[in-house]
Motif scaffolding. Structure first.
Motif, mmCIF file in Angstrom:
data_model
loop_
_atom_site.group_PDB
_atom_site.id
_atom_site.type_symbol
_atom_site.label_atom_id
_atom_site.label_comp_id
_atom_site.label_asym_id
_atom_site.label_seq_id
_atom_site.Cartn_x
_atom_site.Cartn_y
_atom_site.Cartn_z
ATOM 1 N N ALA A 49 0.827 -1.203 0.000
ATOM 2 C CA ALA A 49 0.000 0.000 0.000
ATOM 3 C C ALA A 49 0.864 1.257 0.000
ATOM 4 C CB ALA A 49 -0.937 -0.011 1.207
ATOM 5 N N LEU A 50 1.872 1.275 0.870
ATOM 6 C CA LEU A 50 2.734 2.449 0.947
ATOM 7 C C LEU A 50 3.589 2.604 -0.314
ATOM 8 C CD1 LEU A 50 3.861 2.341 4.673
ATOM 9 C CD2 LEU A 50 2.332 3.996 3.602
ATOM 10 N N GLY A 51 3.984 1.493 -0.883
ATOM 11 C CA GLY A 51 4.752 1.560 -2.125
ATOM 12 C C GLY A 51 3.950 2.216 -3.232
ATOM 13 N N TYR A 52 2.678 1.870 -3.304
ATOM 14 C CA TYR A 52 1.826 2.490 -4.320
ATOM 15 C C TYR A 52 1.664 3.987 -4.062
ATOM 16 C CZ TYR A 52 -2.180 3.833 -7.081
ATOM 17 O OH TYR A 52 -3.004 4.491 -7.958
ATOM 18 N N LEU A 53 1.487 4.364 -2.781
ATOM 19 C CA LEU A 53 1.337 5.787 -2.454
ATOM 20 C C LEU A 53 2.599 6.567 -2.798
ATOM 21 C CD1 LEU A 53 -0.535 5.592 0.978
ATOM 22 C CD2 LEU A 53 -1.483 6.259 -1.239
ATOM 23 N N ILE A 54 3.765 5.984 -2.519
ATOM 24 C CA ILE A 54 5.030 6.640 -2.869
ATOM 25 C C ILE A 54 5.111 6.875 -4.375
ATOM 26 C CG2 ILE A 54 7.528 6.262 -3.025
ATOM 27 C CD1 ILE A 54 7.236 4.711 -0.353
ATOM 28 N N GLN A 55 4.795 5.837 -5.111
ATOM 29 C CA GLN A 55 4.850 5.910 -6.567
ATOM 30 C C GLN A 55 3.855 6.938 -7.101
ATOM 31 O OE1 GLN A 55 5.155 2.153 -9.152
ATOM 32 N NE2 GLN A 55 2.964 2.570 -9.130
ATOM 33 N N ASP A 56 2.661 6.939 -6.527
ATOM 34 C CA ASP A 56 1.589 7.794 -7.022
ATOM 35 C C ASP A 56 1.771 9.253 -6.622
ATOM 36 O OD1 ASP A 56 -1.110 8.101 -8.269
ATOM 37 O OD2 ASP A 56 -1.699 8.631 -6.217
ATOM 38 N N GLN A 57 2.223 9.483 -5.387
ATOM 39 C CA GLN A 57 2.244 10.842 -4.860
ATOM 40 C C GLN A 57 3.592 11.541 -4.978
ATOM 41 O OE1 GLN A 57 0.442 11.164 -0.946
ATOM 42 N NE2 GLN A 57 -1.172 9.705 -1.455
ATOM 43 N N THR A 58 4.667 10.770 -5.068
ATOM 44 C CA THR A 58 5.981 11.406 -5.165
ATOM 45 C C THR A 58 6.677 11.142 -6.495
ATOM 46 O OG1 THR A 58 7.360 9.590 -4.317
ATOM 47 C CG2 THR A 58 6.239 10.973 -2.680
#
Length: 624
Positions: free
Chosen positions: A379-388
């Protein structure tokens, strides 16, 4: 005098028996014991089960020896009783079968779908030991059942043929009709086994009559040898702590006729089946006269054995460079940031943003490191990819997921566009924050690397085609903090042979060891990211050195950290880390910085230090 087995199935459809293990479970014998040991400790129970099947029409009995090999019995401390247990199993079945019945010495898969958990050399020894004991007690034939790949089944078959010319039945455990685990179509697999001396080829377990029917139908008109089927009683259900099966005996009787019409010559049952199921099969096939076997039919010639080349040949040339591409060209920085242990991700995301600005090339997230429960790194990996826009590099541990969960997890990564992973064994669950949880370890670190690369070939763990290929770049962990570095490198070589694309080391605190690592790995054509973890305090240094597996501090570093806490401790930790980076950059392009206690400012400073030392202007590659 009864005809031998080959004559018997030439002219008739033979009735096999049903389940032993699940039937014993239904009788109250718990999971977790050796059912094969009952041949010695409760022979009357095994005799009773066999007789129940004989009384309802079973003509062919399997000895209660499915898992009676050295490897399986050793889990119960019974490895010295291989011969005794196997011979007892045959005697009991022989007494129950009577003068007109047939007894097959049952031999199950040892690897159980895990292709490398037991070496080929060991397989040959274990199979030969078990098969010799079965033959010595006078079986009518050998049944090799519940095998998942051609390689292991061929090994077992070769052991039989080395010792005897008795009939051999070879059965695959199939999920569907596509391919075996090692990449063969069913017709190719059956052709190979026929050439190597199998008398009957068939299917058992994993699926009910319908799935097995599809497996037989997939062979079309190519049947040139007798076929056997031993389906499960449908799909297992788990209700109130008990395993239950739903396929009725009447349904088995109906399907038995359909199997016979397709040319099947032995019909029995596997998991979940009972004497009632065999009774209905027997009733349905009473008086049935099969058509002669057309021995002129030849199965399709086998294709060359599938070899996974670990390539991403479906990736376009203009794709974004991978971490491996980058590190071959310049110094490259991976930074680890631990997912939070609570539900607040604000600080984590702030750290990710800061590291993005510092120019780190990938942010790596552990998978519940030290067996401590943390937020999902997927989940956090996707957020990193998506938001940063940064590249997430996700650890995947063998500890928490079985084969099903592991493949599912990886398929999820692929769907999210997360293509960089680090395969690790994972710390045992009992040492974490939930010590009552189970450690799964269906796969070793070597096996998980190999299986991930198999997904890149578009092949599922089960051997089933996936319609398209994944594009995983797989890292392997390396612990150089050991007494014998050469042995650690030998283990690393196995991971590379399994398909690893790059290496990430445990943190190193001794400049001399960094030089030794370079020398010991100089022969490897493999990018290595040297682990650097800045110390946060004197207490942190002592904890890491004395309590955390895989980490050792030099005496000089420990002395420099003594008594330092707070900002003073972190400042010294960064100073020491910079000195280590200086040495690491002489030998390696890859730098792997591990952030302690979410003090991401320390990692930002060290990342910027790498760029300063390399003379590189920060123009990190971010995803749009």
């Amino acid at each position: 005098m009864k005809p031998d087995l080959r004559q018997a199935w030439e002219n008739n459809v033979l009735i096999g028996d049903g389940a032993m293990g699940t039937f014993l479970y239904q009788m109250g014998f718990p999971v977790g014991i050796s059912y094969e040991e009952l041949n010695l400790t409760a022979p009357e129970v095994i005799m009773d089960v066999h007789r129940r099947y004989v009384e309802v029409g079973a003509q062919v009995l399997e000895s209660n020896t499915f898992s009676a090999n050295f490897d399986k019995l050793s889990k119960y401390g019974l490895e010295t009783k291989v011969e005794e247990i196997n011979r007892a199993g045959v005697r009991i079945a022989r007494d129950a079968a009577g003068p007109d019945g047939y007894v097959l010495g049952a031999v199950g898969s040892i690897r159980g779908g895990k292709r490398t958990n037991v070496s080929t050399k060991r397989l040959k020894i274990y199979f030969e030991q078990q098969i010799a004991a079965l033959l010595a007690e006078g079986v009518d034939g050998i049944l090799l059942e519940s095998f998942y790949d051609v390689e292991e089944l061929s090994i077992a078959l070769s052991r039989v043929r080395k010792l005897s010319d008795l009939p051999v039945i070879c059965q695959f455990a199939v999920e569907d009709v596509a391919r075996t685990l090692d990449g063969y179509t069913m017709t190719e697999a059956l052709h190979i086994l026929q050439q190597e001396g199998a008398d009957v080829i068939g299917f058992n377990c994993r699926t009910g009559p319908n799935g097995m029917m599809r497996a037989v139908e997939s062979l079309g008109d190519q049947l040139g040898v007798p076929v056997s089927v031993f389906p499960n009683a449908g799909v297992a259900d788990y209700v109130d702590g008990e395993v239950r099966y739903t396929a009725t005996p009447e349904y088995f009787g109906t399907m038995a006729l359909r199997f016979a019409d397709l040319g099947v010559r032995i019909v029995g049952g596997c998991c979940g089946t009972t004497p009632e199921h065999i009774k209905e099969i027997s009733k349905a096939l009473t008086g049935y006269v099969p058509n002669p076997i057309d021995k002129n039919r030849v199965l399709a010639s086998p294709a060359p054995r599938v070899v996974y080349e670990h390539t991403n040949d479906n990736v376009e040339d203009d794709r974004e460079p991978t971490i491996v591409d980058l590190v071959k060209q310049r110094h490259t920085v991976i930074v680890e940031l631990d997912p939070p242990r609570d539900l607040d991700i604000n600080k984590f995301m702030l750290g990710a943003e800061a590291l993005k600005k510092a120019g780190c090339d990938a942010l790596t997230l552990a998978d519940n490191s030290l067996a401590v429960t943390r937020m999902s790194n997927m989940a956090l990996g996707y957020l990193i990819q998506d938001q940063t826009g940064m590249r997430p590099l996700i650890h995947i541990a063998c500890r928490d997921r079985n084969l099903i969960g592991t493949q599912s997890h990886l398929m999820g990564f692929d769907a999210l566009g997360i293509d960089h992973v680090l395969a690790v064994t994972g710390d045992p669950a009992k040492f974490g924050d939930l010590p009552g949880s189970s450690s799964v370890y269906d796969l070793t670190s070597f096996e998980i690397i190999r299986m991930i690369k198999q997904l890149n070939d578009g092949i599922a763990f089960s051997g089933k085609p996936l319609k398209q290929k994944a594009n995983f770049v797989v890292g392997a962990a390396f612990n150089p903090n050991v007494k014998h570095l050469d042995k650690a490198v030998q283990r690393l070589e196995k991971k590379i042979a399994a398909g690893a694309d790059y290496i990430m080391t445990q943190p190193v605190y001794d400049p001399k060891l960094i030089s030794s690592i370079k020398e010991a790995t100089a022969h490897l054509d493999m990018p290595i990211f040297l682990g650097i973890m800045p110390l946060a305090s004197g207490r942190n240094a002592e904890y890491l050195h004395n309590e955390v597996p895989g980490i050792q501090l030099s005496e000089e570093v420990r002395a420099r950290m003594v008594g330092l806490e707070g900002e003073e401790g972190r400042a010294m930790g960064v100073t020491i880390a910079k000195e280590l980076i200086d040495e690491a950059m002489k030998h390696f392009n890859g730098i792997y910085i591990m952030t302690p206690f979410m003090f991401y400012g320390m990692s930002v400073e060290l990342t910027e230090y790498v760029w300063k030392r390399s003379g590189r202007e920060v123009t990190p590659l971010f995803r749009s």
